[in-house]
Motif scaffolding. Structure first.
Motif, short mmCIF file in Angstrom:
data_model
loop_
_atom_site.label_atom_id
_atom_site.label_comp_id
_atom_site.label_asym_id
_atom_site.label_seq_id
_atom_site.Cartn_x
_atom_site.Cartn_y
_atom_site.Cartn_z
N THR A 184 0.85 -1.19 0.00
CA THR A 184 0.00 0.00 0.00
C THR A 184 0.88 1.24 0.00
O THR A 184 2.07 1.16 0.26
N ASN A 185 0.26 2.37 -0.29
CA ASN A 185 1.01 3.62 -0.18
C ASN A 185 0.58 4.40 1.06
O ASN A 185 0.50 5.61 1.05
N MET A 186 0.29 3.66 2.15
CA MET A 186 -0.11 4.29 3.41
C MET A 186 0.93 5.29 3.90
O MET A 186 2.12 4.98 3.98
N THR A 187 0.47 6.49 4.24
CA THR A 187 1.33 7.47 4.90
C THR A 187 0.48 8.17 5.94
O THR A 187 -0.70 7.88 6.08
N THR A 188 1.09 9.09 6.67
CA THR A 188 0.29 9.91 7.59
C THR A 188 -0.80 10.63 6.83
O THR A 188 -1.92 10.79 7.30
N ALA A 189 -0.47 11.09 5.59
CA ALA A 189 -1.41 11.89 4.81
C ALA A 189 -2.64 11.09 4.41
O ALA A 189 -3.75 11.60 4.40
N THR A 190 -2.46 9.80 4.08
CA THR A 190 -3.61 9.01 3.66
C THR A 190 -4.34 8.42 4.84
O THR A 190 -5.46 7.96 4.69
N GLY A 191 -3.71 8.41 6.01
CA GLY A 191 -4.34 7.77 7.16
C GLY A 191 -4.22 6.26 7.06
O GLY A 191 -3.78 5.75 6.03
N ILE A 192 -4.63 5.56 8.12
CA ILE A 192 -4.49 4.11 8.09
C ILE A 192 -5.83 3.42 7.90
O ILE A 192 -5.88 2.27 7.50
N SER A 193 -6.94 4.12 8.14
CA SER A 193 -8.22 3.52 7.79
C SER A 193 -8.59 4.04 6.41
O SER A 193 -7.89 4.86 5.84
N GLY A 194 -9.69 3.55 5.85
CA GLY A 194 -10.06 3.94 4.49
C GLY A 194 -10.28 5.44 4.38
O GLY A 194 -10.74 6.09 5.31
N GLY A 195 -9.95 6.01 3.23
CA GLY A 195 -10.07 7.45 3.05
C GLY A 195 -11.39 7.82 2.41
O GLY A 195 -12.29 7.00 2.27
N ALA A 196 -11.54 9.10 2.02
CA ALA A 196 -12.76 9.59 1.39
C ALA A 196 -12.46 10.02 -0.05
O ALA A 196 -11.30 10.06 -0.45
N THR A 249 -8.61 10.12 -1.24
CA THR A 249 -7.62 10.67 -0.31
C THR A 249 -6.98 9.59 0.56
O THR A 249 -6.02 9.85 1.26
N GLY A 250 -7.53 8.36 0.55
CA GLY A 250 -6.98 7.30 1.40
C GLY A 250 -5.86 6.57 0.70
O GLY A 250 -5.38 6.97 -0.35
N TRP A 251 -5.43 5.45 1.32
CA TRP A 251 -4.35 4.69 0.71
C TRP A 251 -4.89 3.74 -0.34
O TRP A 251 -6.07 3.45 -0.36
N SER A 252 -4.01 3.31 -1.22
CA SER A 252 -4.42 2.37 -2.24
C SER A 252 -3.33 1.33 -2.46
O SER A 252 -2.22 1.47 -1.97
N TRP A 253 -3.66 0.28 -3.20
CA TRP A 253 -2.70 -0.80 -3.44
C TRP A 253 -1.69 -0.37 -4.48
O TRP A 253 -2.03 0.28 -5.45
N THR A 254 -0.43 -0.75 -4.24
CA THR A 254 0.61 -0.37 -5.19
C THR A 254 1.82 -1.27 -5.00
O THR A 254 2.03 -1.82 -3.93
N THR A 255 2.63 -1.40 -6.01
CA THR A 255 3.90 -2.13 -5.86
C THR A 255 5.08 -1.18 -5.92
O THR A 255 6.23 -1.59 -6.01
N GLU A 256 4.74 0.11 -5.88
CA GLU A 256 5.76 1.13 -6.06
C GLU A 256 6.86 1.07 -4.99
O GLU A 256 8.02 1.35 -5.26
N ASN A 257 6.45 0.65 -3.74
CA ASN A 257 7.43 0.57 -2.65
C ASN A 257 8.63 -0.27 -3.04
O ASN A 257 9.77 0.09 -2.77
N PHE A 258 8.35 -1.40 -3.69
CA PHE A 258 9.43 -2.32 -4.00
C PHE A 258 10.30 -1.78 -5.12
O PHE A 258 11.52 -1.95 -5.11
N SER A 259 9.68 -1.11 -6.10
CA SER A 259 10.53 -0.54 -7.15
C SER A 259 11.37 0.60 -6.59
O SER A 259 12.52 0.79 -6.99
N ARG A 260 10.81 1.31 -5.61
CA ARG A 260 11.62 2.36 -4.97
C ARG A 260 12.81 1.77 -4.24
O ARG A 260 13.92 2.28 -4.30
N ILE A 261 12.56 0.67 -3.51
CA ILE A 261 13.66 0.02 -2.78
C ILE A 261 14.72 -0.47 -3.76
O ILE A 261 15.92 -0.33 -3.54
N ALA A 262 14.25 -1.04 -4.87
CA ALA A 262 15.19 -1.63 -5.82
C ALA A 262 16.01 -0.58 -6.55
O ALA A 262 17.15 -0.82 -6.93
N SER A 263 15.42 0.62 -6.77
CA SER A 263 16.11 1.56 -7.66
C SER A 263 16.80 2.72 -6.93
O SER A 263 17.68 3.34 -7.50
#
Lengths: 433, 280
Positions: A36-48, A176-190
């Protein structure tokens, strides 16, 4: 034996529940959060869903006609607006007729809405028409919708014409909430930062492991082995102090040693050196202290394991070698070291994992500094997800970084399980006191 | 055989003692000054203290602005430590017995699982635990940290207790069962007294590790009302303004004395874990 089975299930239940709740579930959730792309900005419960001006600007290139529609005003005859009309203190017939005949109608421009209002039986004056129409001016911009369905329903209500794909696009752009993503892993890798952190971690683990956890611990064990009991006990107690001392105090003592008002500065001051913060003044010193701080703790476990292994070596072997004129070095080389294979392997394997995951001491002493010179993987995960200076905590990215460690941990533990089941069979007398 | 307790009697030991004393010097020095600095004052550039003073200990009766009261923090630490120890002891003495003696389904699987967890770096899970505690509303409460800390110490506890139960002779249980006691009664009145050393060892280990625990309370319960001593002290260290080692060391001594006393009295038990066991 039926009762023993029931009793067994009851007695093991608390342990099973706690382990599932606080070990297995966090492992699974770490994996989930890392996608997920959870951050403080998106919150940890579902967004609006919120059609904010800046999300419209961002969307303009992608679907200009949708944005164009959304920025146009809409006039919707709804209960809220009629209440507003009642509050204007006009002819009561106006509000009544609007409610009875026009409730639910939507007009896509002010002119159309005002044409309808002028046609009412009570015929408000031109100035009143403007006031009335103002009550029904509705915009989807800056409205919050708690679900996608609510958003779509209100888009339909206001008569926006969109294809389902456009709706989905709008929904994902305004979420405004978090969503599913694989971006974290590409960030770690690159990311080059991550490569640096990985290098730091390997260096840290290798240095502490080789210098202190095995070599120095072995030295301590052998030294105290050749000593009279009283002295040996004293030195072993001293070297156990770092392990039993709460980590915060232990690091405080190192800070006292290394800081610009601390011991080394004062001591060097006697020889004319200016006081400075030896802990943080350059990367080499920071590394020296990080290795020393962790090494002093790590040495104790190796010392204990090696000491008990040494005690298990039959004394007769030492006496026999002395009779044959062996030097102490020859004793170490030909009697002690060959019999210490399994304890050394055990300590090395076990401490690798502990070191990979440990960051308390680095966090408290250098906080990864100076710059990011002593930032290791677990500390970086902690900083990313739970404590960073920017204030926006990236839970998702941090979880992805932790997941890397979790996977390494599981693989290593399973490997140990194989190796040391074998080891306990082969080297049982060595470990036992 | 007393004089032959060391393995080789015909070597001189003083060079080794000297060498070890030199490398141990930093530790001894740090500990000595930890205590000395709390009751003395010295000139800025001096190494030796020149006056005795109690001013570093004023934190005991004066609460500095912006910090929680030290006694509240101490009480929190005690509650945290005692509850964690109690939970670990209770749960692992039951589970260890089951894994050692009782026939439950998936016993082997559970045993292997506990061993993997025992070697597993639980700190890597802290991000997920943090998010979960926030979701269920246990964030910033002592109960949450107690449960998490107890769960993390549990694999070691279960493993240790299982090992000790294994060494209790079967005859004791047989005798109890023949006399008509239930398996639960046998465990409570006959077997449990046999493993007292293990319980002591685990209690001491659990006490020391909870008392010194830093990162869990720091992340999961940082608030002033539920702060524990480690978080309190780290807050002091992080405060780079008005840095005063004397006061910080006094808080440190206040914090470390229970650990040293307990360790001094009971260290023989603890060696069961550190020496024979495997947890680092």
């Amino acid at each position: 034996m039926r009762s023993s089975r029931t009793l067994g299930l009851i007695m093991i239940a608390p342990a099973a529940i706690m382990i599932v709740l606080f070990f297995l579930m966090p492992v699974v959730l770490t994996a989930v959060f890392s996608f997920t792309n959870m951050t403080t900005a998106t919150g940890i419960s579902g967004g609006a869903y919120q059609i904010a001006p800046n999300s419209l600007i961002a969307l303009k290139d992608e679907m200009p006609e949708v944005v164009q529609q959304l920025t146009e005003p809409r006039y919707a005859i709804d209960e809220e607006g009629i209440k507003g009309v009642e509050g204007l203190a006009l002819e009561p017939g106006i509000a009544r007729e609007l409610r009875e005949k026009h409730l639910g109608e939507v007009f896509s421009s002010r002119r159309e809405a005002e044409r309808m209002i002028k046609d009412l039986t009570d015929r408000p004056s031109t100035r009143d028409v403007k006031q009335i129409s103002e009550q029904f001016n509705r915009s989807v911009a800056n409205l919050r919708f708690s679900s996608k369905e609510d958003l779509f329903a209100s888009l339909d209500k206001f008569g926006f014409k969109m294809t389902p794909e456009e709706k989905e696009g709008l929904a994902s752009a305004t979420y405004t909430g978090w969503s599913w993503t694989t971006e974290n892993f590409s960030r770690i890798a690159s990311s080059p930062d991550m490569a640096q952190i990985l290098f730091n971690t390997l260096l840290y683990v290798a240095l502490v492991l080789v210098l202190f956890n095995t070599c120095y611990a072995m030295l301590l064990a052998i030294w105290t082995h050749y000593m009279p009991n009283v002295q040996a006990t004293i030195f072993r107690s001293v070297w156990l102090l770092p392990r039993i001392t709460p980590v915060v105090i232990y690091v405080l003592m190192w800070k006292w040693l290394a800081w610009d008002t601390g011991f080394i500065s004062t001591f060097m001051g006697k020889f004319g050196y200016a006081p400075k913060n030896y802990l943080l003044d350059n990367a080499y010193n920071a590394w020296l202290f990080v290795v020393l701080i962790n090494g002093f703790i790590g040495a104790s476990m190796g010392m204990l394991v090696f000491s008990s292994a040494l005690k298990a070596i039959p004394k007769s072997q030492f006496f026999a070698s002395e009779v044959d004129g062996a030097s102490r070095w020859q004793q170490i080389r030909y009697i002690i070291l060959p019999q210490m294979r399994w304890p050394i392997l055990f300590v090395t394997c076990y401490q690798t994992l502990s070191l990979l995951a440990s960051f308390n001491e680095i966090l408290l002493s250098t906080r990864g500094g100076p710059g990011k010179a002593t930032e290791v993987w677990s500390l970086a995960a902690y900083h990313t997800a739970l404590n960073n200076y920017a204030g926006n905590l990236e839970y998702g990215l941090g979880a992805a970084m932790a997941l890397v460690l979790v996977i390494i941990g599981i693989i290593l533990s399973l490997a140990y399980l194989r190796v040391f089941n074998y080891a306990t069979l082969v080297a049982r007398p060595l470990i036992e006191d | 055989m007393a004089e032959k307790s060391q393995p080789s009697a015909n070597y001189r030991t003083w060079p080794v003692i000297l060498a070890l004393a030199i490398v141990s010097l930093p530790l001894v020095l740090m500990y000595a000054y930890l205590f000395i600095d709390t009751v003395t004052d010295k000139q800025p550039a001096a190494l030796m203290p020149d006056t005795l003073t109690l001013r570093h200990w004023t934190f005991l009766w004066q609460t500095p602005p912006g910090r929680p009261n030290i006694w509240l923090v101490t009480l929190n630490t005690l509650i945290f430590t005692a509850s964690t120890t109690a939970v670990v002891l209770l749960v692992s003495s039951m589970a260890g017995y089951v894994l050692s003696r009782l026939n439950v389904p998936a016993r082997g699987f559970f045993l292997a699982g506990v061993m993997v967890l025992h070697a597993f770096p639980s700190v890597t899970l802290i991000i997920a635990i943090f998010i979960v505690l926030q979701m269920v509303g246990l964030y910033n409460s002592l109960i949450g940290v107690i449960l998490v800390k107890a769960a993390i110490d549990l694999p070691l506890g279960i493993w240790l207790m299982k090992g000790f139960y294994d060494s209790v002779p079967w005859e004791i249980e047989m005798a109890g069962v023949v006399d008509g006691a239930s398996r639960f009664r046998v465990w409570r009145s006959l077997v449990l007294p046999q493993v007292r050393p293990a319980i002591m060892a685990l209690a001491l280990f659990s006490f020391l590790s909870s008392w010194g625990e830093f990162i869990l309370p720091q992340v999961l319960a940082p608030g002033g009302q539920v702060q524990v001593l480690s978080v309190y002290l780290s807050g002091l260290i992080a405060d780079d303004n008005n840095f005063d080692f004397g006061t910080f060391k006094a808080v440190g001594v206040f914090y470390v004395i229970p650990v040293l006393l307990l360790y001094g009295f009971f260290h023989k038990y603890l060696m069961n874990i550190y020496g024979g066991g495997s947890k680092g």
